[in-house]
Design an enzyme around this catalytic site. Structure first.
Site, PDB file in Angstrom:
ATOM      1  N   ARG A   1      27.711  27.436 -45.117  1.00 28.11           N
ATOM      2  CA  ARG A   1      27.607  28.474 -44.081  1.00 28.11           C
ATOM      3  C   ARG A   1      27.389  27.908 -42.686  1.00 28.11           C
ATOM      4  O   ARG A   1      27.228  28.669 -41.722  1.00 28.11           O
ATOM      5  CB  ARG A   1      26.452  29.431 -44.432  1.00 28.11           C
ATOM      6  CG  ARG A   1      26.646  30.126 -45.773  1.00 28.11           C
ATOM      7  CD  ARG A   1      25.360  30.746 -46.250  1.00 28.11           C
ATOM      8  NE  ARG A   1      24.346  29.725 -46.564  1.00 28.11           N
ATOM      9  CZ  ARG A   1      23.115  29.999 -47.004  1.00 28.11           C
ATOM     10  NH1 ARG A   1      22.744  31.246 -47.177  1.00 28.11           N
ATOM     11  NH2 ARG A   1      22.277  29.018 -47.279  1.00 28.11           N
TER      12      ARG A   1
ATOM     13  N   CYS B   1      17.178  26.629 -45.056  1.00 27.02           N
ATOM     14  CA  CYS B   1      17.911  25.521 -45.684  1.00 27.02           C
ATOM     15  C   CYS B   1      17.449  25.338 -47.145  1.00 27.02           C
ATOM     16  O   CYS B   1      16.252  25.170 -47.416  1.00 27.02           O
ATOM     17  CB  CYS B   1      17.675  24.238 -44.889  1.00 27.02           C
ATOM     18  SG  CYS B   1      18.558  22.812 -45.563  1.00 27.02           S
TER      19      CYS B   1
ATOM     20  N   ASP C   1      25.523  22.599 -46.104  1.00 29.17           N
ATOM     21  CA  ASP C   1      25.593  24.031 -46.427  1.00 29.17           C
ATOM     22  C   ASP C   1      26.919  24.639 -45.951  1.00 29.17           C
ATOM     23  O   ASP C   1      27.302  24.474 -44.787  1.00 29.17           O
ATOM     24  CB  ASP C   1      24.413  24.745 -45.749  1.00 29.17           C
ATOM     25  CG  ASP C   1      24.222  26.168 -46.244  1.00 29.17           C
ATOM     26  OD1 ASP C   1      25.182  26.963 -46.138  1.00 29.17           O
ATOM     27  OD2 ASP C   1      23.126  26.480 -46.730  1.00 29.17           O
TER      28      ASP C   1
ATOM     29  N   CYS D   1      23.785  19.980 -41.881  1.00 27.38           N
ATOM     30  CA  CYS D   1      23.597  20.204 -43.321  1.00 27.38           C
ATOM     31  C   CYS D   1      24.955  20.468 -43.974  1.00 27.38           C
ATOM     32  O   CYS D   1      25.863  21.027 -43.360  1.00 27.38           O
ATOM     33  CB  CYS D   1      22.666  21.385 -43.551  1.00 27.38           C
ATOM     34  SG  CYS D   1      22.312  21.679 -45.313  1.00 27.38           S
TER      35      CYS D   1
ATOM     36  N   HIS E   1      19.258  24.113 -40.053  1.00 28.32           N
ATOM     37  CA  HIS E   1      19.403  25.570 -40.079  1.00 28.32           C
ATOM     38  C   HIS E   1      18.241  26.193 -40.823  1.00 28.32           C
ATOM     39  O   HIS E   1      17.687  25.589 -41.742  1.00 28.32           O
ATOM     40  CB  HIS E   1      20.750  25.985 -40.701  1.00 28.32           C
ATOM     41  CG  HIS E   1      20.877  25.677 -42.156  1.00 28.32           C
ATOM     42  ND1 HIS E   1      20.739  26.629 -43.139  1.00 28.32           N
ATOM     43  CD2 HIS E   1      21.101  24.512 -42.808  1.00 28.32           C
ATOM     44  CE1 HIS E   1      20.901  26.055 -44.328  1.00 28.32           C
ATOM     45  NE2 HIS E   1      21.112  24.775 -44.162  1.00 28.32           N
TER      46      HIS E   1
HETATM   47 CO    CO Z   1      20.784  23.311 -45.533  1.00 25.92          CO
END
Ligand code: CO
Length: 208
Positions: free
Chosen positions: A46, A101, A44, A42, A98
């Site tokens: 993080r 998400c 993302d 992803c 994750h």
């Molecule tokens: Co995500």
């Protein structure tokens, strides 16, 4: 004055520290790229691939998008997979989702987000298909759909002509489904590893 100066300062410091630890680091890296892994994760902020699995630059080839989707008409992702498998000859493709998400949560919601809703349709399809095939009933929580999405994207990787051609050539290639917890930084193997076409539904197997 240079924009975002702090990032350039960080970069300079990182390059110096890296060279201190290994004076030949950049020369060696520039000469060749031979990572054994392709990570599809992803976007993302993080979930940074290298850091999570403790790999240095040069050790993992990475593709990231919102909610780690592998669509059979996405030439960006397919090009990454093709280059990784046919040129770099990676032995492992890791699809890593994750928990929590935002893309998956967005797909579960009916709130309009704009253009990205078209992308998140892929996740809505995962939701709907799993309801039909698994008989899932009632409310599905975000984390359950995060796991189902990883499983669906692992299958999508395996259904590509790229992976099927590699297996037909006898190339060793495994596709794994993992999920990462933002809460404690721990990865979980969802035990979805696929290493040959016999593990796929018949309609997606290409012979010859
Ligand atoms: Co995500």
């Amino acid at each position: 004055m240079r924009e975002l100066k702090e990032l350039f300062d960080n970069n300079k410091q990182w390059a110096e520290q890296t060279r201190e630890q290994d004076p030949q680091f950049f020369e060696k890296l520039a000469e060749q790229q031979a990572p054994p892994y392709l990570w599809i994760g992803c976007a993302d902020s993080r979930v940074p691939a290298n850091q999570i699995v403790g790999l240095d630059p040069g050790e993992v080839f990475v593709h990231r998008n919102v909610a780690n989707v592998v669509s059979h008409t996405d030439f960006n992702c397919l090009s990454v997979v093709q280059y990784a498998v046919e040129v770099l000859k990676v032995q492992h493709i890791i699809v890593c989702g994750h928990y929590g998400c935002g893309g998956v949560a967005g797909a579960l919601s009916d709130a309009p987000l704009g253009l990205i809703d078209n992308w998140l349709r892929h996740i809505k399809d995962v939701y709907e298909t799993s309801k039909l095939t698994e008989g899932e009933s009632g409310e599905m929580d975000v984390n359950t759909l995060c796991e189902l999405n990883v499983a669906a994207q692992v299958r999508n990787v395996c259904h590509t002509t790229i992976v099927q051609d590699a297996w037909r050539r006898g190339q060793t290639l495994s596709v794994h489904g993992w999920i990462y917890s933002l809460a404690d930084g721990i990865l979980k193997d969802l035990d979805l590893c696929i290493s040959n076409p016999d593990q796929l539904a018949e309609i997606y197997r290409m012979g010859g």
